[in-house]
Design a protein around this motif. Sequence first.
Motif, PDB file in Angstrom:
ATOM      1  N   LYS A  10      52.643   6.088 -12.554  1.00 44.47           N
ATOM      2  CA  LYS A  10      51.180   6.053 -12.444  1.00 44.47           C
ATOM      3  C   LYS A  10      50.588   7.450 -12.552  1.00 44.47           C
ATOM      4  O   LYS A  10      49.542   7.648 -13.153  1.00 44.47           O
ATOM      5  N   GLN A  11      51.269   8.410 -11.966  1.00 43.50           N
ATOM      6  CA  GLN A  11      50.803   9.799 -11.986  1.00 43.50           C
ATOM      7  C   GLN A  11      51.380  10.574 -13.167  1.00 43.50           C
ATOM      8  O   GLN A  11      51.002  11.717 -13.379  1.00 43.50           O
ATOM      9  N   ARG A  12      52.325   9.967 -13.877  1.00 31.22           N
ATOM     10  CA  ARG A  12      53.035  10.611 -14.986  1.00 31.22           C
ATOM     11  C   ARG A  12      53.633  11.947 -14.532  1.00 31.22           C
ATOM     12  O   ARG A  12      53.489  12.973 -15.184  1.00 31.22           O
ATOM     13  N   LYS A  13      54.347  11.873 -13.407  1.00 29.52           N
ATOM     14  CA  LYS A  13      54.984  13.070 -12.866  1.00 29.52           C
ATOM     15  C   LYS A  13      56.497  12.917 -12.899  1.00 29.52           C
ATOM     16  O   LYS A  13      57.024  11.831 -12.712  1.00 29.52           O
ATOM     17  N   GLU A  14      57.158  14.028 -13.117  1.00 25.24           N
ATOM     18  CA  GLU A  14      58.620  14.119 -13.129  1.00 25.24           C
ATOM     19  C   GLU A  14      59.253  13.271 -14.239  1.00 25.24           C
ATOM     20  O   GLU A  14      59.785  12.205 -14.005  1.00 25.24           O
ATOM     21  N   PRO A  15      59.206  13.771 -15.484  1.00 29.65           N
ATOM     22  CA  PRO A  15      59.870  13.066 -16.584  1.00 29.65           C
ATOM     23  C   PRO A  15      61.381  13.024 -16.363  1.00 29.65           C
ATOM     24  O   PRO A  15      61.955  13.922 -15.751  1.00 29.65           O
ATOM     25  N   LEU A  16      62.007  11.966 -16.845  1.00 31.18           N
ATOM     26  CA  LEU A  16      63.452  11.762 -16.646  1.00 31.18           C
ATOM     27  C   LEU A  16      64.151  11.641 -17.990  1.00 31.18           C
ATOM     28  O   LEU A  16      64.964  10.751 -18.212  1.00 31.18           O
ATOM     29  N   THR A  17      63.871  12.566 -18.890  1.00 33.38           N
ATOM     30  CA  THR A  17      64.354  12.459 -20.268  1.00 33.38           C
ATOM     31  C   THR A  17      65.743  13.026 -20.499  1.00 33.38           C
ATOM     32  O   THR A  17      66.385  12.684 -21.481  1.00 33.38           O
ATOM     33  N   ASP A  18      66.204  13.913 -19.626  1.00 32.37           N
ATOM     34  CA  ASP A  18      67.536  14.497 -19.781  1.00 32.37           C
ATOM     35  C   ASP A  18      68.044  14.950 -18.415  1.00 32.37           C
ATOM     36  O   ASP A  18      67.343  14.840 -17.406  1.00 32.37           O
ATOM     37  N   ALA A  19      69.275  15.438 -18.376  1.00 33.28           N
ATOM     38  CA  ALA A  19      69.908  15.826 -17.112  1.00 33.28           C
ATOM     39  C   ALA A  19      69.118  16.912 -16.388  1.00 33.28           C
ATOM     40  O   ALA A  19      68.952  16.864 -15.165  1.00 33.28           O
ATOM     41  N   ARG A  20      68.605  17.867 -17.133  1.00 27.80           N
ATOM     42  CA  ARG A  20      67.855  18.962 -16.518  1.00 27.80           C
ATOM     43  C   ARG A  20      66.598  18.438 -15.821  1.00 27.80           C
ATOM     44  O   ARG A  20      66.281  18.831 -14.704  1.00 27.80           O
ATOM     45  N   HIS A  21      65.892  17.518 -16.471  1.00 23.69           N
ATOM     46  CA  HIS A  21      64.685  16.958 -15.875  1.00 23.69           C
ATOM     47  C   HIS A  21      65.013  16.079 -14.667  1.00 23.69           C
ATOM     48  O   HIS A  21      64.253  16.035 -13.703  1.00 23.69           O
ATOM     49  N   VAL A  22      66.136  15.382 -14.708  1.00 26.20           N
ATOM     50  CA  VAL A  22      66.541  14.562 -13.564  1.00 26.20           C
ATOM     51  C   VAL A  22      66.824  15.455 -12.355  1.00 26.20           C
ATOM     52  O   VAL A  22      66.354  15.184 -11.238  1.00 26.20           O
ATOM     53  N   ARG A  23      67.578  16.544 -12.579  1.00 25.99           N
ATOM     54  CA  ARG A  23      67.845  17.469 -11.465  1.00 25.99           C
ATOM     55  C   ARG A  23      66.552  18.070 -10.932  1.00 25.99           C
ATOM     56  O   ARG A  23      66.377  18.224  -9.719  1.00 25.99           O
ATOM     57  N   ASN A  24      65.630  18.382 -11.809  1.00 21.28           N
ATOM     58  CA  ASN A  24      64.349  18.940 -11.404  1.00 21.28           C
ATOM     59  C   ASN A  24      63.539  17.915 -10.597  1.00 21.28           C
ATOM     60  O   ASN A  24      62.890  18.263  -9.611  1.00 21.28           O
ATOM     61  N   ALA A  25      63.575  16.655 -11.016  1.00 20.09           N
ATOM     62  CA  ALA A  25      62.851  15.605 -10.289  1.00 20.09           C
ATOM     63  C   ALA A  25      63.390  15.446  -8.871  1.00 20.09           C
ATOM     64  O   ALA A  25      62.624  15.256  -7.920  1.00 20.09           O
ATOM     65  N   ILE A  26      64.699  15.562  -8.715  1.00 18.53           N
ATOM     66  CA  ILE A  26      65.299  15.478  -7.382  1.00 18.53           C
ATOM     67  C   ILE A  26      64.874  16.680  -6.549  1.00 18.53           C
ATOM     68  O   ILE A  26      64.472  16.537  -5.395  1.00 18.53           O
ATOM     69  N   ALA A  27      64.928  17.855  -7.140  1.00 12.15           N
ATOM     70  CA  ALA A  27      64.588  19.076  -6.415  1.00 12.15           C
ATOM     71  C   ALA A  27      63.122  19.095  -5.983  1.00 12.15           C
ATOM     72  O   ALA A  27      62.790  19.626  -4.922  1.00 12.15           O
ATOM     73  N   ARG A  28      62.250  18.523  -6.782  1.00  8.96           N
ATOM     74  CA  ARG A  28      60.814  18.569  -6.493  1.00  8.96           C
ATOM     75  C   ARG A  28      60.265  17.275  -5.906  1.00  8.96           C
ATOM     76  O   ARG A  28      59.062  17.117  -5.741  1.00  8.96           O
ATOM     77  N   PHE A  29      61.144  16.361  -5.579  1.00  9.76           N
ATOM     78  CA  PHE A  29      60.725  15.035  -5.126  1.00  9.76           C
ATOM     79  C   PHE A  29      59.745  15.101  -3.955  1.00  9.76           C
ATOM     80  O   PHE A  29      58.736  14.406  -3.948  1.00  9.76           O
ATOM     81  N   ASP A  30      60.016  15.933  -2.987  1.00  9.03           N
ATOM     82  CA  ASP A  30      59.161  15.991  -1.795  1.00  9.03           C
ATOM     83  C   ASP A  30      57.867  16.774  -2.033  1.00  9.03           C
ATOM     84  O   ASP A  30      57.003  16.818  -1.164  1.00  9.03           O
ATOM     85  N   GLN A  31      57.706  17.371  -3.199  1.00  4.37           N
ATOM     86  CA  GLN A  31      56.495  18.133  -3.499  1.00  4.37           C
ATOM     87  C   GLN A  31      55.392  17.274  -4.117  1.00  4.37           C
ATOM     88  O   GLN A  31      54.255  17.715  -4.225  1.00  4.37           O
ATOM     89  N   VAL A  32      55.720  16.058  -4.516  1.00  3.99           N
ATOM     90  CA  VAL A  32      54.726  15.169  -5.117  1.00  3.99           C
ATOM     91  C   VAL A  32      53.851  14.629  -3.992  1.00  3.99           C
ATOM     92  O   VAL A  32      54.339  14.062  -3.017  1.00  3.99           O
ATOM     93  N   GLU A  33      52.539  14.825  -4.126  1.00 13.95           N
ATOM     94  CA  GLU A  33      51.602  14.449  -3.072  1.00 13.95           C
ATOM     95  C   GLU A  33      50.847  13.178  -3.431  1.00 13.95           C
ATOM     96  O   GLU A  33      50.726  12.818  -4.601  1.00 13.95           O
TER      97      GLU A  33
END
Length: 119
Positions: free
Chosen positions: A54-77
């Motif tokens: 819905k917010q179009r946040k944290e793309p999951l297109t490759d391994a780097r983006h998946v790791r980034n989504a995990i690292a920044r998960f708690d920063q999404v408000e």
Amino acid sequence: MATERQKEAARRNIAKARQAQSARAHGANVPKQSEGMSTADKDRLANREFAFPKQRKEPLTDARHVRNAIARFDQVEGISDAERDQAWKRIVAAAKRHDVEVSEGSWRDLAKGGKDRKR
């Protein structure tokens, strides 16, 4: 305090940075930063390719983006716990597709051992 795993990752990153710096010093054309995803590329992605569609946040297109989504998960408000549950399921599925190891069983486990840890 950093965990041993974090310290080891930091050591690897420093070693890579030193190698790149040395290569640049010897005339190699090494980019300062990886290309990443442009805004236009991100705009072309389908909603299902994001952890938070819905917010179009944290793309999951490759391994780097998946790791980034995990690292920044708690920063999404502005996200409910139900939305976080769904996003975590998307992240875990993407991690499996891109061979990324996820040691946490739930998004609630992400904060354990971090800044919020009680001493």
